[in-house]
Design an enzyme around this catalytic site. Structure first.
Site, PDB file in Angstrom:
ATOM      1  CG  HIS A  22      39.581  31.371  52.370  1.00 35.91           C
ATOM      2  ND1 HIS A  22      38.429  30.767  51.939  1.00 35.91           N
ATOM      3  CD2 HIS A  22      40.576  30.928  51.570  1.00 35.91           C
ATOM      4  CE1 HIS A  22      38.718  29.959  50.915  1.00 35.91           C
ATOM      5  NE2 HIS A  22      40.008  30.051  50.675  1.00 35.91           N
ATOM      6  CB  THR A  23      39.866  37.994  55.281  1.00 36.85           C
ATOM      7  OG1 THR A  23      40.323  38.431  53.996  1.00 36.85           O
ATOM      8  CG2 THR A  23      41.035  37.407  56.045  1.00 36.85           C
ATOM      9  CG  ASP A  24      35.958  37.222  50.620  1.00 37.09           C
ATOM     10  OD1 ASP A  24      36.107  36.198  51.330  1.00 37.09           O
ATOM     11  OD2 ASP A  24      35.709  37.178  49.409  1.00 37.09           O
ATOM     12  CB  SER A  38      33.305  36.987  23.590  1.00 36.37           C
ATOM     13  OG  SER A  38      34.593  36.586  24.037  1.00 36.37           O
ATOM     14  N   GLY A  72      41.753  32.589  37.905  1.00 34.96           N
ATOM     15  CA  GLY A  72      41.723  33.156  39.240  1.00 34.96           C
ATOM     16  C   GLY A  72      42.174  34.616  39.262  1.00 34.96           C
ATOM     17  CG  LEU A  73      45.094  35.992  37.348  1.00 34.38           C
ATOM     18  CD1 LEU A  73      46.182  36.201  36.308  1.00 34.38           C
ATOM     19  CD2 LEU A  73      45.629  36.337  38.748  1.00 34.38           C
ATOM     20  CB  SER A  82      38.608  36.758  33.062  1.00 35.79           C
ATOM     21  OG  SER A  82      37.826  35.598  33.302  1.00 35.79           O
ATOM     22  CG  ASP A  85      37.129  38.906  42.443  1.00 34.97           C
ATOM     23  OD1 ASP A  85      37.930  39.017  43.396  1.00 34.97           O
ATOM     24  OD2 ASP A  85      36.760  37.814  41.970  1.00 34.97           O
ATOM     25  CE1 TYR A 141      34.765  31.205  49.069  1.00 30.06           C
ATOM     26  CE2 TYR A 141      32.457  30.598  48.798  1.00 30.06           C
ATOM     27  CZ  TYR A 141      33.429  31.565  48.982  1.00 30.06           C
ATOM     28  OH  TYR A 141      33.067  32.886  49.088  1.00 30.06           O
TER      29      TYR A 141
HETATM   30  P1  ADP Z   1      38.096  34.099  36.655  1.00 30.05           P
HETATM   31  O1  ADP Z   1      37.222  35.230  37.065  1.00 30.05           O
HETATM   32  O2  ADP Z   1      39.044  33.686  37.717  1.00 30.05           O
HETATM   33  O3  ADP Z   1      38.797  34.320  35.353  1.00 30.05           O
HETATM   34  P2  ADP Z   1      35.555  32.778  36.534  1.00 30.05           P
HETATM   35  O4  ADP Z   1      35.178  31.350  36.411  1.00 30.05           O
HETATM   36  O5  ADP Z   1      35.045  33.546  37.685  1.00 30.05           O
HETATM   37  O6  ADP Z   1      37.158  32.824  36.461  1.00 30.05           O
HETATM   38  O7  ADP Z   1      35.102  33.553  35.232  1.00 30.05           O
HETATM   39  C1  ADP Z   1      35.423  33.033  33.953  1.00 30.05           C
HETATM   40  C2  ADP Z   1      34.186  33.110  33.063  1.00 30.05           C
HETATM   41  O8  ADP Z   1      33.893  34.496  32.749  1.00 30.05           O
HETATM   42  C3  ADP Z   1      34.397  32.452  31.724  1.00 30.05           C
HETATM   43  O9  ADP Z   1      34.103  31.069  31.805  1.00 30.05           O
HETATM   44  C4  ADP Z   1      33.409  33.198  30.841  1.00 30.05           C
HETATM   45  O10 ADP Z   1      32.099  32.695  31.026  1.00 30.05           O
HETATM   46  C5  ADP Z   1      33.451  34.600  31.410  1.00 30.05           C
HETATM   47  N1  ADP Z   1      34.398  35.452  30.681  1.00 30.05           N
HETATM   48  C6  ADP Z   1      35.459  36.103  31.213  1.00 30.05           C
HETATM   49  N2  ADP Z   1      36.114  36.817  30.270  1.00 30.05           N
HETATM   50  C7  ADP Z   1      35.465  36.613  29.115  1.00 30.05           C
HETATM   51  C8  ADP Z   1      35.645  37.073  27.762  1.00 30.05           C
HETATM   52  N3  ADP Z   1      36.647  37.874  27.435  1.00 30.05           N
HETATM   53  N4  ADP Z   1      34.736  36.655  26.834  1.00 30.05           N
HETATM   54  C9  ADP Z   1      33.732  35.841  27.173  1.00 30.05           C
HETATM   55  N5  ADP Z   1      33.522  35.375  28.408  1.00 30.05           N
HETATM   56  C10 ADP Z   1      34.360  35.744  29.375  1.00 30.05           C
HETATM   57 MG    MG Z   2      35.758  35.228  38.697  1.00 27.24          MG
END
Ligand code: ADP
Ligand code: MG
Length: 371
Positions: free
Chosen positions: A21-23, A54, A110-111, A113, A158, A208
């Site tokens: 919560h600093t960003d 995917s 929360g990592l 993706s 991120d 948030y």
């Molecule tokens: P986090 O970034 O913490 O994992 P987010 O809600 O920000 O969570 O992002 C997750 C979303 O990103 C998923 O719901 C999907 O829409 C998309 N996503 C991430 N990785 C993939 C993947 N390997 N294939 C398809 N969609 C993905």
């Molecule tokens: Mg995300």
């Protein structure tokens, strides 16, 4: 699926070691890239169609970069189409491509993706189109993708760490200037372990927004005493202690978190540079207390994970990481105690909540690259 020979690109997820919560207060964050990544296999096409599959979701989709774009469908395709179009808008001549992707970053934990997806696809599309793009500009394009195409008002952390991470290092980011500094993170004697509560409480997104508004209000109120104050980043600890009594209680505590968290993040970066893991760990514990008590974004699952972690003698530090109300904790654990840590956490946690958290030991990995 496409009958083509691909090139391979990868971009990692991340964990924020300290600085939450600093960003959006234009302060400091200290994430590291994970040794978990999204890999994109891709081949260029002669036209402007992007086909993408995917493997994780087992879905395929396509769009034509010559046609008007679609935004905010509420699906994963928003990230893919978004990064392609934002790069185009920003002057890269992106061509069509056939893409297939797979990730071992847990999705929605929360990592990040999402940044791994944006950055890996962005790098793939640029490289396959013969375009080069500065890394920070790629990260900014990915952030824009989340704002415009996904509809999430995320910070820049991120995307920057996914684009700029370096093996064996954390990255200190100044969220105002976007200046970055690679901070050595030697993991011979200590391990970074992520514990995922696997919950995301309803409160997360409304809280948030409330926190952001509270910080803006704090700046407005403090401007009467600190002329020209632009954001909480500029509030010194001395000024905070001088003027806190003029702030309403809640605003006062939010400010205290931001001011002290920025201090802890800088302290933690300096500690890592000195190889002082005890100090790093203490900064992490204090960060958790501050997020729990002053910023009020923790939850019982996160608090218990930190409490259990602290009960293992080899744990040097533990804290919630990310926005809060669920998600993960990040822990700094002596290697010698890693096995014990991994046994005790699930056992004690499940005794209270009747399910086990997911544990991910993590090494600081490299940022995006062609494989
Ligand atoms: P986090 O970034 O913490 O994992 P987010 O809600 O920000 O969570 O992002 C997750 C979303 O990103 C998923 O719901 C999907 O829409 C998309 N996503 C991430 N990785 C993939 C993947 N390997 N294939 C398809 N969609 C993905
Ligand atoms: Mg995300």
């Amino acid at each position: 699926m496409y009958g083509r020979e691909p090139r391979l690109f990868r971009a990692p997820g991340r964990v924020n070691l300290i600085g939450d919560h600093t960003d959006y207060n234009e302060g400091f964050v200290l994430p590291m890239a994970l040794d978990r990544e999204t890999v994109v296999a891709g081949a260029a096409r002669a036209d402007f169609t992007v086909r993408v599959h995917s493997l994780d979701l087992n879905v395929a989709a396509e769009f034509d970069l010559k046609e008007p774009g679609e935004k905010r469908r509420g699906s994963w395709l928003d990230y893919v189409e978004g990064i392609a179009r934002v790069l185009q808008e920003r002057g890269a001549s992106v061509r069509g491509a056939d893409l297939m992707l797979h990730s071992d970053v847990p999705i929605g934990a929360g990592l990040s993706s999402s940044a791994a997806l944006e950055i890996s696809v962005g790098l793939a599309l640029l490289s396959l189109s013969g375009q080069s793009f500065e890394r920070t500009a790629l990260a900014l394009a990915a952030q824009r993708t989340e704002h415009e195409y996904v509809g999430i008002n995320s910070g820049i952390m991120d995307q920057l760490i996914s684009a700029l991470g370096r093996r064996g290092h954390a990255l200190l980011i100044d969220c105002r200037s976007l200046e970055t500094k690679q901070i050595p993170l030697e993991t011979q004697d200590v391990a970074i372990v992520i514990c995922d509560t696997r919950v995301k409480h309803e409160l997360a997104s409304s809280a948030y927004n409330t926190r952001r508004a509270e910080c803006e209000r704090a700046v407005e109120l403090l401007r009467a005493y600190v002329p020209g104050l632009r954001s909480l980043r500029d509030l010194t600890a001395i000024d905070f202690f001088r003027y806190e009594r003029f702030l309403p209680d809640v605003i006062q505590r939010r400010c205290r978190h931001v001011v002290t968290e920025n201090g802890r993040t800088l302290t933690a970066a300096a500690a890592l540079e000195d190889g002082n893991f005890d100090l790093m760990g203490r900064a992490m514990y204090f960060s958790h207390e501050s997020l729990r008590d002053d910023y009020e974004v923790s939850c019982p699952e996160l608090d218990l994970l930190v409490e259990i972690a602290a009960s293992v003698p080899g744990t040097l530090g533990a804290r919630m990481t990310g926005g809060g109300f669920g998600g993960c904790t990040v822990n700094l654990v002596r290697r010698a105690s890693l096995a014990e840590f991994q046994t005790i956490i699930p056992r004690k946690f499940s005794a209270a909540f009747s399910y086990e958290p997911a544990l991910y030991p993590a090494e600081p990995g490299d940022g995006a690259e062609e494989i």
